[in-house]
Design a protein around this motif. Structure first.
Motif, short mmCIF file in Angstrom:
data_model
loop_
_atom_site.label_atom_id
_atom_site.label_comp_id
_atom_site.label_asym_id
_atom_site.label_seq_id
_atom_site.Cartn_x
_atom_site.Cartn_y
_atom_site.Cartn_z
N TYR A 499 0.83 -1.21 0.00
CA TYR A 499 0.00 0.00 0.00
C TYR A 499 0.87 1.26 0.00
CZ TYR A 499 -4.17 2.81 0.83
OH TYR A 499 -5.20 3.71 0.70
N ALA A 500 1.95 1.25 0.78
CA ALA A 500 2.81 2.44 0.88
C ALA A 500 3.41 2.79 -0.48
CB ALA A 500 3.91 2.20 1.91
N PHE A 501 4.00 1.80 -1.16
CA PHE A 501 4.63 2.11 -2.45
C PHE A 501 3.59 2.38 -3.53
CE2 PHE A 501 8.34 -0.10 -0.51
CZ PHE A 501 9.22 0.96 -0.62
N THR A 502 2.41 1.75 -3.42
CA THR A 502 1.32 2.06 -4.36
C THR A 502 0.86 3.49 -4.18
OG1 THR A 502 0.57 -0.24 -4.38
CG2 THR A 502 -1.00 1.42 -5.09
N SER A 503 0.70 3.90 -2.94
CA SER A 503 0.22 5.25 -2.65
C SER A 503 1.22 6.31 -3.09
CB SER A 503 -0.05 5.38 -1.15
OG SER A 503 -0.51 6.66 -0.82
N MET A 504 2.50 6.09 -2.78
CA MET A 504 3.51 7.06 -3.19
C MET A 504 3.67 7.06 -4.71
SD MET A 504 6.47 6.89 -0.24
CE MET A 504 6.50 5.12 0.05
N GLY A 505 3.59 5.90 -5.34
CA GLY A 505 3.78 5.82 -6.78
C GLY A 505 2.64 6.41 -7.58
N ASN A 506 1.45 6.49 -6.97
CA ASN A 506 0.29 7.03 -7.67
C ASN A 506 -0.06 8.44 -7.24
OD1 ASN A 506 -1.20 4.96 -9.52
ND2 ASN A 506 -0.47 3.76 -7.79
N ASN A 507 0.87 9.12 -6.56
CA ASN A 507 0.62 10.49 -6.09
C ASN A 507 -0.62 10.55 -5.21
OD1 ASN A 507 1.46 11.45 -9.43
ND2 ASN A 507 2.85 11.35 -7.70
N ASN A 508 -0.84 9.51 -4.39
CA ASN A 508 -2.04 9.48 -3.55
C ASN A 508 -1.76 10.03 -2.16
OD1 ASN A 508 -4.02 7.90 -1.57
ND2 ASN A 508 -5.02 8.14 -3.55
N GLY A 509 -0.97 9.33 -1.38
CA GLY A 509 -0.60 9.84 -0.06
C GLY A 509 -1.29 9.20 1.12
N SER A 510 -2.34 8.39 0.88
CA SER A 510 -2.96 7.69 2.00
C SER A 510 -2.06 6.52 2.41
CB SER A 510 -4.35 7.18 1.61
OG SER A 510 -4.28 6.26 0.54
N ALA A 511 -2.37 5.90 3.56
CA ALA A 511 -1.47 4.86 4.06
C ALA A 511 -2.21 3.85 4.91
CB ALA A 511 -0.34 5.48 4.89
N PHE A 512 -1.70 2.62 4.92
CA PHE A 512 -2.01 1.66 5.97
C PHE A 512 -1.06 2.03 7.11
CE2 PHE A 512 -3.98 -2.47 4.08
CZ PHE A 512 -5.06 -1.72 3.62
N ALA A 513 -1.60 2.67 8.13
CA ALA A 513 -0.73 3.36 9.08
C ALA A 513 0.04 2.43 10.00
CB ALA A 513 -1.55 4.35 9.90
N GLY A 514 -0.06 1.13 9.82
CA GLY A 514 0.75 0.23 10.62
C GLY A 514 2.22 0.24 10.23
N LEU A 515 2.53 0.87 9.10
CA LEU A 515 3.91 0.93 8.64
C LEU A 515 4.60 2.17 9.19
CD1 LEU A 515 6.02 -0.32 6.54
CD2 LEU A 515 5.23 1.49 5.02
N ASN A 516 5.76 2.01 9.78
CA ASN A 516 6.56 3.15 10.24
C ASN A 516 7.35 3.68 9.05
OD1 ASN A 516 8.08 5.06 11.58
ND2 ASN A 516 9.50 3.56 12.43
N ALA A 517 6.75 4.63 8.34
CA ALA A 517 7.36 5.11 7.10
C ALA A 517 8.45 6.15 7.34
CB ALA A 517 6.28 5.71 6.20
N ASN A 518 8.57 6.67 8.55
CA ASN A 518 9.58 7.69 8.81
C ASN A 518 10.90 7.05 9.19
OD1 ASN A 518 10.86 10.10 9.24
ND2 ASN A 518 9.90 10.52 11.21
N THR A 519 11.48 6.35 8.21
CA THR A 519 12.82 5.78 8.35
C THR A 519 13.64 6.23 7.15
OG1 THR A 519 12.28 3.77 7.10
CG2 THR A 519 11.83 3.74 9.47
N PRO A 520 14.95 6.26 7.26
CA PRO A 520 15.75 6.70 6.11
C PRO A 520 15.46 5.92 4.84
CG PRO A 520 17.10 6.64 8.08
CD PRO A 520 15.77 6.05 8.46
N PHE A 521 15.23 4.61 4.95
CA PHE A 521 14.97 3.80 3.76
C PHE A 521 13.70 4.25 3.06
CE2 PHE A 521 12.65 0.16 1.95
CZ PHE A 521 13.51 -0.17 0.91
N TYR A 522 12.59 4.28 3.78
CA TYR A 522 11.32 4.63 3.15
C TYR A 522 11.27 6.10 2.74
CZ TYR A 522 9.30 0.07 4.12
OH TYR A 522 9.04 -1.27 4.12
#
Length: 605
Positions: A499-522
């Motif tokens: 969901y995270a990469f789909t959302s970022m790749g489609n200029n969407n921005g929503s998230a399955f918030a169980g992912l800690n996206a605030n890491t250097p990798f993401y």
């Protein structure tokens, strides 16, 4: 589906359809340079901007000049957003004295807001100053939305004009989009939302006393900030008593208005439109949902008007509705059935016997309920808006598949402002090409032949997104730095990454918030993904426009495929769904589908 739910959905779509024609006609007048009713108010501001920026408004551009202007403008915007975040501790309007944003997070946020994604790996109320929210994020909400409008205008002109090279002027299209469209509508919506309780101020966060003292456990640390433990190595905790609380405030209404109208998404607060300061009442919820689809839907009528055949615009609008309604209905029915795991525990909420089972209310605001939460989730992912009023991570697995697959279709079901329409036109070109092969005739659309070059550009625009999304999802699931950020194991954790990469790749921005996206990798990989897919697809779109505008206009004949009929709409829907299914079904089978099957199997369904 209960009658009251049907009435709410019907009212929403009736109001939306009511505005399609008048607003679409207004947009056509704006972009054709005709009197639009706001000329006395907007024209002086438009002229002032041209004079200050020394723009040569009459000079039109070919596709390479148009592309260069767009890329340079967005590069400057990227640098401005990045620097404002990094230097916010030295800027005014920072009453909470927030420090500068970390480099990787600032990069991700800058990439997010210039690409109209508004992916939020940060919590706005605890990390961004009022100046950053206004000067960086809100300003880019206008600019990124206007960029999408400018790109679709260039593509439309390529279908209208023939045997020339000019596609209009990027600066004029962008300025007119902001001055005549986005600013007036945002002003009206911001005032309407303020009347419902959305806050708008520049004050420091006030501190209030709690009516009831609360407490929580916090790990004990030494002077160096290291966790303390007992003789057995177990961590030590201390009880923290809370007697007061800070209430985050700021210029919320102005940012919420443009985030919804511009298909930007995100939010002033981390909870987005589930936060009572962003979305306090059922009426504010209705207005914000209406704003999400308002301009993308009206653009279909604008397209028909500009190409001289309104039936073409209505055909695209019908196709978009026929894709949205089944997905929305499926999501509602799945959520209404409830969560088998909660039902087995005897805690599934049930209404009175005269009504219906309460369904899955986990992660939803009681002031909105299931229907408004699912309707919002469908509209925000049908467009590339991405704001939420419920926790998508708490949807049942197949209901969570609904917003995920709407994005997998390429954000063409209304889609982002401008980008959704030019994405749908790419699928139209692929459809007429397939139809031409079926009957053995050179395909054409609106009098323009669709030849190998156009098909190559359309394929790049349509197929690049799934390629990048699937590659990055696969990468994140096989390296420790990617897997360590998920909040759940197994299929659901995989769905969070997908969901995270789909959302970022489609200029969407929503998230399955169980992912800690605030890491250097993401932050780094996600930022690059957003930049590549937004601008590489834009390059393919303008290259295709540059080719079409040079072609001759062919007269219609008995062998010309009509592109406004129910048959063509059916073909277009088939191509859209088949592309989405072929590219993403295996990935979906490993995520939400597998999770739902395990859920049913475990609880005897």
């Amino acid at each position: 589906m209960p009658r009251i739910e049907l009435l709410q959905i019907a009212l929403y779509f009736l109001v939306l359809l009511f505005f399609v024609k008048p607003l679409g006609a207004y947009l056509a007048c704006v972009y054709e340079g005709k009197p639009c009713g706001l000329d006395r108010l907007c024209r002086p501001l438009e002229k002032l901007i041209y004079r200050l920026c020394k723009l040569r408004t009459p000079q039109e551009m070919n596709w390479k000049q148009y592309l260069s202007a767009m890329l340079i403008f967005n590069l400057l915007g990227f640098l401005a957003v990045y620097l404002i975040q990094r230097l916010q501790m030295a800027l005014p309007f920072n009453p909470q004295q927030f420090p500068g944003v970390a480099p990787d997070l600032a990069f991700n946020t800058a990439a997010s807001f210039i690409t109209n994604t508004d992916w939020q790996a940060y919590s706005g109320e605890s990390s961004l100053s009022h100046a950053t929210q206004m000067l960086a994020l809100t300003v880019q909400n206008f600019i990124s939305a206007a960029t999408g409008l400018a790109l679709v205008l260039a593509l439309i002109r390529s279908l209208v004009r023939h045997e020339v090279t000019d596609l209009g002027n990027f600066w004029v299209d962008t300025v007119r989009s902001i001055v005549y469209v986005l600013l007036p509508l945002s002003l009206v919506l911001a005032v309407a939302l303020s009347s419902q309780g959305l806050i708008q101020n520049l004050k420091p966060y006030p501190t209030v006393n709690l009516l009831e003292t609360s407490s929580y456990l916090q790990p004990k640390v030494n002077a160096a900030g290291l966790a303390l433990s007992d003789a057995q190595g177990k961590p030590l905790f201390e009880t923290i008593q809370l007697h007061e609380q800070q209430l985050p405030t700021g210029p919320v209404a102005s940012q919420v208005a443009i985030k919804q109208l511009g298909s930007n998404g995100g939010g002033f607060f981390n909870a987005n439109s589930a936060h009572p300061y962003e979305n306090p009442t059922p009426l504010s919820n209705f207005l914000e949902m209406l704003a999400i689809l308002l301009l993308p839907a009206a653009l279909c009528y604008t397209f028909g008007t500009l190409v001289g055949d309104k039936r073409q615009g209505w055909a695209l609008l019908v196709a978009m509705f026929l894709l949205l309604l089944p997905f929305m209905s499926m999501g509602f029915l799945l959520e209404q059935q409830g969560n088998p795991a909660l039902t087995a525990l005897g805690i599934d909420p049930v209404a009175d016997a005269a009504s219906y089972p309460g369904g899955n209310m986990e992660g939803k605001e009681t002031r909105f309920g299931i229907m408004n939460s699912v309707l919002w989730a469908a509209t925000t992912t049908a467009t590339s808006n991405g704001s939420v009023n419920a926790m998508l991570d708490s949807f049942t697995p197949l209901a969570g598949l609904v917003p995920l697959w709407l994005m997998h279709l390429g954000e063409v079901v209304f889609g982002g402002l401008g980008s959704g329409l030019y994405g749908m036109l790419m699928l139209v070109i692929m459809t007429v090409f397939v139809a031409g092969l079926m009957v053995g005739r050179t395909p054409e659309y609106l009098g323009k032949k669709i030849e190998p070059y156009e098909m190559k550009m359309a394929c790049v625009a349509v197929l690049l997104m799934p390629l990048v999304v699937l590659l990055l999802t696969g990468l994140a699931t096989v390296i420790q730095i990617g897997v360590s950020a998920i909040g759940n194991p197994g299929a659901h954790g995989y769905s969070e990454i997908l969901y995270a990469f789909t959302s970022m790749g489609n200029n969407n921005g929503s998230a399955f918030a169980g992912l800690n996206a605030n890491t250097p990798f993401y932050n780094r990989v996600g930022g690059l993904e957003m930049l590549i897919l937004r601008f590489w697809i834009a390059i393919a779109t303008l290259a295709l426009a540059g080719s079409l505008v040079r072609k001759k206009k062919l007269p219609s004949s008995t062998g010309t495929l009509a592109t406004h009929t129910p048959l063509f709409i059916l073909l277009l829907l088939s191509v859209t769904v088949i592309l989405g299914a072929l590219t993403f079904f295996p990935a979906l089978a490993l995520g939400p589908i597998a999770e739902q099957l395990m859920l049913w199997g475990h609880y005897g369904h």
